[in-house]
Write a protein that holds these residues in place. Structure first.
Motif, PDB file in Angstrom:
ATOM      1  N   MET A   1     -54.061  19.610  14.057  1.00 32.76           N
ATOM      2  CA  MET A   1     -53.486  18.409  14.638  1.00 32.76           C
ATOM      3  C   MET A   1     -52.777  17.629  13.541  1.00 32.76           C
ATOM      4  O   MET A   1     -53.059  17.812  12.359  1.00 32.76           O
ATOM      5  N   THR A   2     -51.870  16.749  13.977  1.00 33.43           N
ATOM      6  CA  THR A   2     -51.127  15.918  13.039  1.00 33.43           C
ATOM      7  C   THR A   2     -51.347  14.458  13.398  1.00 33.43           C
ATOM      8  O   THR A   2     -51.196  14.063  14.555  1.00 33.43           O
ATOM      9  N   LEU A   3     -51.739  13.677  12.388  1.00 30.15           N
ATOM     10  CA  LEU A   3     -51.944  12.239  12.561  1.00 30.15           C
ATOM     11  C   LEU A   3     -50.944  11.495  11.702  1.00 30.15           C
ATOM     12  O   LEU A   3     -50.593  11.946  10.605  1.00 30.15           O
ATOM     13  N   THR A   4     -50.490  10.352  12.204  1.00 27.08           N
ATOM     14  CA  THR A   4     -49.624   9.484  11.415  1.00 27.08           C
ATOM     15  C   THR A   4     -50.491   8.357  10.876  1.00 27.08           C
ATOM     16  O   THR A   4     -50.964   7.500  11.629  1.00 27.08           O
ATOM     17  N   ILE A   5     -50.711   8.395   9.568  1.00 23.68           N
ATOM     18  CA  ILE A   5     -51.600   7.435   8.920  1.00 23.68           C
ATOM     19  C   ILE A   5     -50.833   6.719   7.833  1.00 23.68           C
ATOM     20  O   ILE A   5     -50.276   7.341   6.923  1.00 23.68           O
ATOM     21  N   ASN A   6     -50.795   5.397   7.947  1.00 26.42           N
ATOM     22  CA  ASN A   6     -50.086   4.557   6.980  1.00 26.42           C
ATOM     23  C   ASN A   6     -48.643   5.017   6.787  1.00 26.42           C
ATOM     24  O   ASN A   6     -48.118   5.053   5.681  1.00 26.42           O
ATOM     25  N   GLY A   7     -48.033   5.417   7.913  1.00 28.78           N
ATOM     26  CA  GLY A   7     -46.633   5.799   7.908  1.00 28.78           C
ATOM     27  C   GLY A   7     -46.349   7.223   7.462  1.00 28.78           C
ATOM     28  O   GLY A   7     -45.193   7.631   7.416  1.00 28.78           O
ATOM     29  N   GLN A   8     -47.384   7.985   7.130  1.00 31.14           N
ATOM     30  CA  GLN A   8     -47.181   9.348   6.670  1.00 31.14           C
ATOM     31  C   GLN A   8     -47.858  10.322   7.622  1.00 31.14           C
ATOM     32  O   GLN A   8     -48.959  10.075   8.103  1.00 31.14           O
ATOM     33  N   SER A   9     -47.207  11.432   7.849  1.00 32.47           N
ATOM     34  CA  SER A   9     -47.741  12.477   8.710  1.00 32.47           C
ATOM     35  C   SER A   9     -48.766  13.295   7.924  1.00 32.47           C
ATOM     36  O   SER A   9     -48.497  13.729   6.806  1.00 32.47           O
ATOM     37  N   GLN A  10     -49.942  13.462   8.508  1.00 31.91           N
ATOM     38  CA  GLN A  10     -51.031  14.205   7.866  1.00 31.91           C
ATOM     39  C   GLN A  10     -51.496  15.298   8.820  1.00 31.91           C
ATOM     40  O   GLN A  10     -51.855  15.007   9.962  1.00 31.91           O
ATOM     41  N   THR A  11     -51.508  16.533   8.365  1.00 24.31           N
ATOM     42  CA  THR A  11     -51.967  17.643   9.183  1.00 24.31           C
ATOM     43  C   THR A  11     -53.412  17.964   8.816  1.00 24.31           C
ATOM     44  O   THR A  11     -53.746  18.100   7.641  1.00 24.31           O
ATOM     45  N   LEU A  12     -54.242  18.069   9.856  1.00 29.04           N
ATOM     46  CA  LEU A  12     -55.671  18.319   9.665  1.00 29.04           C
ATOM     47  C   LEU A  12     -56.123  19.434  10.587  1.00 29.04           C
ATOM     48  O   LEU A  12     -55.604  19.591  11.686  1.00 29.04           O
ATOM     49  N   ASN A  13     -57.144  20.131  10.142  1.00 25.48           N
ATOM     50  CA  ASN A  13     -57.812  21.106  10.992  1.00 25.48           C
ATOM     51  C   ASN A  13     -59.270  20.656  11.059  1.00 25.48           C
ATOM     52  O   ASN A  13     -60.032  20.886  10.114  1.00 25.48           O
ATOM     53  N   VAL A  14     -59.615  19.966  12.141  1.00 26.54           N
ATOM     54  CA  VAL A  14     -60.974  19.447  12.293  1.00 26.54           C
ATOM     55  C   VAL A  14     -61.520  19.826  13.664  1.00 26.54           C
ATOM     56  O   VAL A  14     -60.768  20.084  14.599  1.00 26.54           O
ATOM     57  N   GLU A  15     -62.828  19.835  13.745  1.00 26.83           N
ATOM     58  CA  GLU A  15     -63.474  20.090  15.029  1.00 26.83           C
ATOM     59  C   GLU A  15     -63.204  18.919  15.968  1.00 26.83           C
ATOM     60  O   GLU A  15     -63.025  17.789  15.508  1.00 26.83           O
ATOM     61  N   PRO A  16     -63.201  19.159  17.263  1.00 23.57           N
ATOM     62  CA  PRO A  16     -62.922  18.080  18.224  1.00 23.57           C
ATOM     63  C   PRO A  16     -63.921  16.924  18.173  1.00 23.57           C
ATOM     64  O   PRO A  16     -63.615  15.831  18.593  1.00 23.57           O
ATOM     65  N   ARG A  17     -65.100  17.138  17.625  1.00 26.78           N
ATOM     66  CA  ARG A  17     -66.124  16.087  17.580  1.00 26.78           C
ATOM     67  C   ARG A  17     -66.058  15.204  16.340  1.00 26.78           C
ATOM     68  O   ARG A  17     -66.868  14.299  16.187  1.00 26.78           O
ATOM     69  N   VAL A  18     -65.118  15.428  15.447  1.00 27.13           N
ATOM     70  CA  VAL A  18     -65.003  14.643  14.219  1.00 27.13           C
ATOM     71  C   VAL A  18     -64.407  13.276  14.541  1.00 27.13           C
ATOM     72  O   VAL A  18     -63.361  13.171  15.179  1.00 27.13           O
ATOM     73  N   THR A  19     -65.094  12.246  14.091  1.00 30.89           N
ATOM     74  CA  THR A  19     -64.590  10.892  14.327  1.00 30.89           C
ATOM     75  C   THR A  19     -63.398  10.612  13.421  1.00 30.89           C
ATOM     76  O   THR A  19     -63.226  11.251  12.368  1.00 30.89           O
ATOM     77  N   LEU A  20     -62.605   9.644  13.821  1.00 32.23           N
ATOM     78  CA  LEU A  20     -61.481   9.234  12.990  1.00 32.23           C
ATOM     79  C   LEU A  20     -61.987   8.747  11.637  1.00 32.23           C
ATOM     80  O   LEU A  20     -61.399   9.051  10.602  1.00 32.23           O
ATOM     81  N   LEU A  21     -63.089   8.008  11.630  1.00 29.50           N
ATOM     82  CA  LEU A  21     -63.646   7.508  10.369  1.00 29.50           C
ATOM     83  C   LEU A  21     -63.958   8.660   9.415  1.00 29.50           C
ATOM     84  O   LEU A  21     -63.575   8.620   8.242  1.00 29.50           O
ATOM     85  N   ASP A  22     -64.635   9.679   9.903  1.00 31.32           N
ATOM     86  CA  ASP A  22     -64.972  10.806   9.033  1.00 31.32           C
ATOM     87  C   ASP A  22     -63.721  11.560   8.590  1.00 31.32           C
ATOM     88  O   ASP A  22     -63.647  12.009   7.433  1.00 31.32           O
ATOM     89  N   ALA A  23     -62.741  11.691   9.454  1.00 31.35           N
ATOM     90  CA  ALA A  23     -61.486  12.344   9.056  1.00 31.35           C
ATOM     91  C   ALA A  23     -60.790  11.555   7.954  1.00 31.35           C
ATOM     92  O   ALA A  23     -60.310  12.135   6.971  1.00 31.35           O
ATOM     93  N   LEU A  24     -60.756  10.240   8.103  1.00 32.28           N
ATOM     94  CA  LEU A  24     -60.107   9.407   7.091  1.00 32.28           C
ATOM     95  C   LEU A  24     -60.814   9.514   5.743  1.00 32.28           C
ATOM     96  O   LEU A  24     -60.186   9.727   4.708  1.00 32.28           O
ATOM     97  N   ARG A  25     -62.120   9.338   5.774  1.00 36.01           N
ATOM     98  CA  ARG A  25     -62.888   9.283   4.530  1.00 36.01           C
ATOM     99  C   ARG A  25     -63.097  10.658   3.890  1.00 36.01           C
ATOM    100  O   ARG A  25     -62.907  10.820   2.690  1.00 36.01           O
TER     101      ARG A  25
END
Length: 173
Positions: A1-25
């Motif tokens: 998946m791709t998230l736009t964080i602080n104006g930048q596109s970030q591509t991540l491969n995470v399980e569907p149960r991962v919270t946004l907080l854990d993905a960020l940190r």
């Protein structure tokens, strides 16, 4: 998946149960949002999603695709602090600092909400929303009531919001 964080596109491969907080940190190295209670009760993890405050511990990262996420790390413009960040420093709106990123993000959202005509549960006249320059201390406290400070730096936090609205904060006693 791709998230736009602080104006930048970030591509991540995470399980569907991962919270946004854990993905960020843990996945993106953005430790500003804090894991306080991990139950949506303290507000230390508050971030802005499409300019609205959200407890990042209660939302899944996969739900945030195609949305703009702003963390505490994305509020400043280089060395130029966001007016709320500067006001927190000017008014001693922090002590230990643990809740501060969430408090600042919530305060930024508060300003946007008031500018957009949002009312709170204590707004006296729901047909006449408050303006920034006339936002009362009680209104500020109510609008920030979802963010807790264990050090009780609330007077400085309220003063910081008052400064950011163009008001003159009361001097601490």
């Amino acid at each position: 998946m791709t998230l736009t964080i602080n104006g930048q596109s970030q591509t991540l491969n995470v399980e569907p149960r991962v919270t946004l907080l854990d993905a960020l940190r843990e996945r993106l190295g953005l430790p500003g949002s804090k894991k306080g209670c991990d139950h949506g009760q303290c507000g230390a993890c508050t971030v802005l999603i499409d300019n609205q405050r959200v407890y990042s511990c209660l939302t899944l990262a996969v739900m945030q695709e195609e949305k703009n996420i702003t963390t505490i790390e994305g509020l400043a413009d280089g060395d130029n602090l966001h007016p709320i960040q500067a006001a927190f420093i000017d008014n001693d709106g922090l002590q230990c600092g643990y809740c501060t990123p969430g408090q600042i993000c919530a305060s930024v959202a508060l300003l946007d909400e008031v500018e957009n005509g949002s009312v709170s549960s204590i707004t006296p006249d729901l047909n006449n929303p408050p303006q920034l320059a006339e936002l009362s201390e009680a209104e500020i406290k109510e609008r920030l009531s979802g963010n807790l400070c264990r050090c009780s730096a609330y007077n400085g936090i309220v003063a910081a919001v008052q400064q950011a609205t163009g008001q003159t904060p009361l001097s601490p006693a």
